[in-house]
Design an enzyme around this catalytic site. Sequence first.
Site, PDB file in Angstrom:
ATOM      1  N   ASP A  65      91.803  36.840   0.345  1.00 42.32           N
ATOM      2  CA  ASP A  65      92.583  35.670   1.427  1.00 42.32           C
ATOM      3  C   ASP A  65      92.698  36.266   2.208  1.00 42.32           C
ATOM      4  O   ASP A  65      94.019  37.332   2.363  1.00 42.32           O
ATOM      5  CB  ASP A  65      94.071  35.047  -0.148  1.00 42.32           C
ATOM      6  CG  ASP A  65      94.518  33.860   0.608  1.00 42.32           C
ATOM      7  OD1 ASP A  65      94.109  34.243   1.889  1.00 42.32           O
ATOM      8  OD2 ASP A  65      95.161  33.296   0.236  1.00 42.32           O
ATOM      9  N   VAL A  66      92.613  36.159   2.963  1.00 44.84           N
ATOM     10  CA  VAL A  66      92.677  36.469   4.867  1.00 44.84           C
ATOM     11  C   VAL A  66      94.322  36.654   5.226  1.00 44.84           C
ATOM     12  O   VAL A  66      94.650  36.870   5.893  1.00 44.84           O
ATOM     13  CB  VAL A  66      91.437  36.062   5.457  1.00 44.84           C
ATOM     14  CG1 VAL A  66      90.057  36.405   5.100  1.00 44.84           C
ATOM     15  CG2 VAL A  66      92.049  34.893   6.050  1.00 44.84           C
ATOM     16  N   TYR A 164      94.676  22.115  13.338  1.00 42.53           N
ATOM     17  CA  TYR A 164      93.539  22.704  13.519  1.00 42.53           C
ATOM     18  C   TYR A 164      93.094  22.776  14.907  1.00 42.53           C
ATOM     19  O   TYR A 164      93.160  24.088  15.152  1.00 42.53           O
ATOM     20  CB  TYR A 164      91.981  21.883  12.903  1.00 42.53           C
ATOM     21  CG  TYR A 164      91.304  22.428  13.533  1.00 42.53           C
ATOM     22  CD1 TYR A 164      90.285  23.598  12.088  1.00 42.53           C
ATOM     23  CD2 TYR A 164      90.130  22.038  14.303  1.00 42.53           C
ATOM     24  CE1 TYR A 164      89.347  23.957  12.742  1.00 42.53           C
ATOM     25  CE2 TYR A 164      88.771  23.298  14.072  1.00 42.53           C
ATOM     26  CZ  TYR A 164      88.732  23.973  13.324  1.00 42.53           C
ATOM     27  OH  TYR A 164      87.156  24.493  13.311  1.00 42.53           O
ATOM     28  N   LYS A 168      93.082  26.383  16.873  1.00 45.76           N
ATOM     29  CA  LYS A 168      92.175  27.257  18.041  1.00 45.76           C
ATOM     30  C   LYS A 168      92.471  27.304  19.264  1.00 45.76           C
ATOM     31  O   LYS A 168      91.802  28.178  19.743  1.00 45.76           O
ATOM     32  CB  LYS A 168      90.466  26.489  17.718  1.00 45.76           C
ATOM     33  CG  LYS A 168      90.124  26.316  16.033  1.00 45.76           C
ATOM     34  CD  LYS A 168      89.580  27.639  15.202  1.00 45.76           C
ATOM     35  CE  LYS A 168      89.343  27.373  13.993  1.00 45.76           C
ATOM     36  NZ  LYS A 168      88.556  28.487  13.384  1.00 45.76           N
TER      37      LYS A 168
HETATM   38  P1  NAD Z   1      82.731  26.175   5.303  1.00 46.28           P
HETATM   39  O1  NAD Z   1      84.311  25.419   4.817  1.00 46.28           O
HETATM   40  O2  NAD Z   1      81.986  26.003   5.185  1.00 46.28           O
HETATM   41  O3  NAD Z   1      83.037  27.848   5.740  1.00 46.28           O
HETATM   42  C1  NAD Z   1      85.240  28.298   5.416  1.00 46.28           C
HETATM   43  C2  NAD Z   1      85.178  29.614   4.760  1.00 46.28           C
HETATM   44  O4  NAD Z   1      86.473  30.524   4.689  1.00 46.28           O
HETATM   45  C3  NAD Z   1      84.122  29.574   3.366  1.00 46.28           C
HETATM   46  O5  NAD Z   1      83.513  30.615   3.426  1.00 46.28           O
HETATM   47  C4  NAD Z   1      86.190  29.004   2.488  1.00 46.28           C
HETATM   48  O6  NAD Z   1      86.029  30.099   1.628  1.00 46.28           O
HETATM   49  C5  NAD Z   1      86.418  30.344   3.582  1.00 46.28           C
HETATM   50  N1  NAD Z   1      88.359  30.476   3.480  1.00 46.28           N
HETATM   51  C6  NAD Z   1      88.968  29.185   3.834  1.00 46.28           C
HETATM   52  N2  NAD Z   1      90.688  30.076   4.229  1.00 46.28           N
HETATM   53  C7  NAD Z   1      90.461  31.510   3.312  1.00 46.28           C
HETATM   54  C8  NAD Z   1      91.382  32.291   3.064  1.00 46.28           C
HETATM   55  N3  NAD Z   1      92.326  31.822   2.603  1.00 46.28           N
HETATM   56  N4  NAD Z   1      90.220  33.407   3.109  1.00 46.28           N
HETATM   57  C9  NAD Z   1      89.354  33.861   2.608  1.00 46.28           C
HETATM   58  N5  NAD Z   1      88.437  33.008   2.972  1.00 46.28           N
HETATM   59  C10 NAD Z   1      88.888  31.390   3.387  1.00 46.28           C
HETATM   60  O7  NAD Z   1      83.306  25.952   6.901  1.00 46.28           O
HETATM   61  P2  NAD Z   1      82.631  26.256   8.659  1.00 46.28           P
HETATM   62  O8  NAD Z   1      82.047  25.424   9.064  1.00 46.28           O
HETATM   63  O9  NAD Z   1      81.103  27.773   7.817  1.00 46.28           O
HETATM   64  O10 NAD Z   1      83.452  27.028   9.150  1.00 46.28           O
HETATM   65  C11 NAD Z   1      83.962  28.679   9.014  1.00 46.28           C
HETATM   66  C12 NAD Z   1      84.430  29.037  10.305  1.00 46.28           C
HETATM   67  O11 NAD Z   1      83.475  28.078  11.913  1.00 46.28           O
HETATM   68  C13 NAD Z   1      86.175  28.855  10.582  1.00 46.28           C
HETATM   69  O12 NAD Z   1      87.193  29.395  11.275  1.00 46.28           O
HETATM   70  C14 NAD Z   1      85.747  26.785  11.161  1.00 46.28           C
HETATM   71  O13 NAD Z   1      86.955  26.572  11.828  1.00 46.28           O
HETATM   72  C15 NAD Z   1      84.576  26.933  12.120  1.00 46.28           C
HETATM   73  N6  NAD Z   1      83.915  26.344  12.979  1.00 46.28           N
HETATM   74  C16 NAD Z   1      83.439  25.120  12.780  1.00 46.28           C
HETATM   75  C17 NAD Z   1      82.520  24.333  13.051  1.00 46.28           C
HETATM   76  C18 NAD Z   1      81.420  23.680  11.967  1.00 46.28           C
HETATM   77  O14 NAD Z   1      81.108  22.810  12.836  1.00 46.28           O
HETATM   78  N7  NAD Z   1      81.334  24.001  10.888  1.00 46.28           N
HETATM   79  C19 NAD Z   1      83.019  24.960  14.112  1.00 46.28           C
HETATM   80  C20 NAD Z   1      83.617  24.980  14.765  1.00 46.28           C
HETATM   81  C21 NAD Z   1      83.963  25.951  14.012  1.00 46.28           C
END
Ligand code: NAD
Length: 266
Positions: A65-66, A164, A168
């Site tokens: 858990d980060v 959120y 960011k």
């Molecule tokens: P996702 O939900 O598929 O992935 C998020 C990952 O973070 C998951 O693997 C989850 O298990 C992990 N996670 C959550 N809480 C955690 C914790 N406490 N410790 C360790 N791991 C944890 O979503 P995603 O879209 O792949 O998101 C990845 C990153 O990209 C995030 O930071 C998100 O904010 C960012 N992001 C995503 C998008 C999009 O459109 N999908 C856009 C902008 C930014």
Amino acid sequence: MENLLANQVALVTGASSGIGYGVAKALAKAGAAVALNYHSHPESAEQLADEIEKNGGSSFAVRADVSDPSQVEKMFDACRARFDTVDIVVANSGLQKDSAFGDMTLEDWQTVLATNLTGQFLTTQAAVKEFRRRGQRNNSRALGKIICMSSVHEVIPWAGHVNYAASKCGIQMFMKSLAQEVAPEGIRVNSIAPGAIRTPINKDAWNTEAALKKLLRLIPYGRVGEVEDIGEAAVWLASDESDYVVGTTLFVDGGMTLYPGFADNG
Ligand code: NAD
């Protein structure tokens, strides 16, 4: 991009799904050994590690858990035990807990900040300490590379998502301040700011025709992003091809930050 990251070790947090999964796969394809962090469900991280190993690469899955300092420390211990060190760290883990401002609970505010902001603080601090401990290697011009996963919401306000967007936007100045502090040591810190990428985090925004149509109005380039779009950007940002790129946010968003609402004379 083949072998651009040969003899380097990468750690990707949140690598069990979505962008982290795609980034880990791309880094492995570019020749890096990759540690795949997952939070709760090991299955897909372990399956990806197997796939990478079957293709001749090196990989393993590691739980943490980060937002928990001791678990982050153990995650880096596991990287040292398996690969001796780490050269590239992608602080990607993140989540959303959305609600109208008046209804947002303190718990939802704190959970998002703890993962998206504190999680990146803990992960990147451990990375900087590890880079310093092992010193310069001969596999890259930099002492180490850090990529923070930000979002277009580091600059685009987002009603209904103040926790959120605050996290960011926080990453923007966190990344720049850290980059300024550690660049003299040869550590390159940058961010990737994805737009709308097709992953579980934003499924409601693209999984019906009506939602997709609405989403596409925000994307001048006319398509939803895929995790491979972010993977390719991460490989470049982690490689010596971008050696002079320091403290920058790379927007990978199909033009979402171009104020598309103004395209038709506003
Ligand atoms: P996702 O939900 O598929 O992935 C998020 C990952 O973070 C998951 O693997 C989850 O298990 C992990 N996670 C959550 N809480 C955690 C914790 N406490 N410790 C360790 N791991 C944890 O979503 P995603 O879209 O792949 O998101 C990845 C990153 O990209 C995030 O930071 C998100 O904010 C960012 N992001 C995503 C998008 C999009 O459109 N999908 C856009 C902008 C930014």
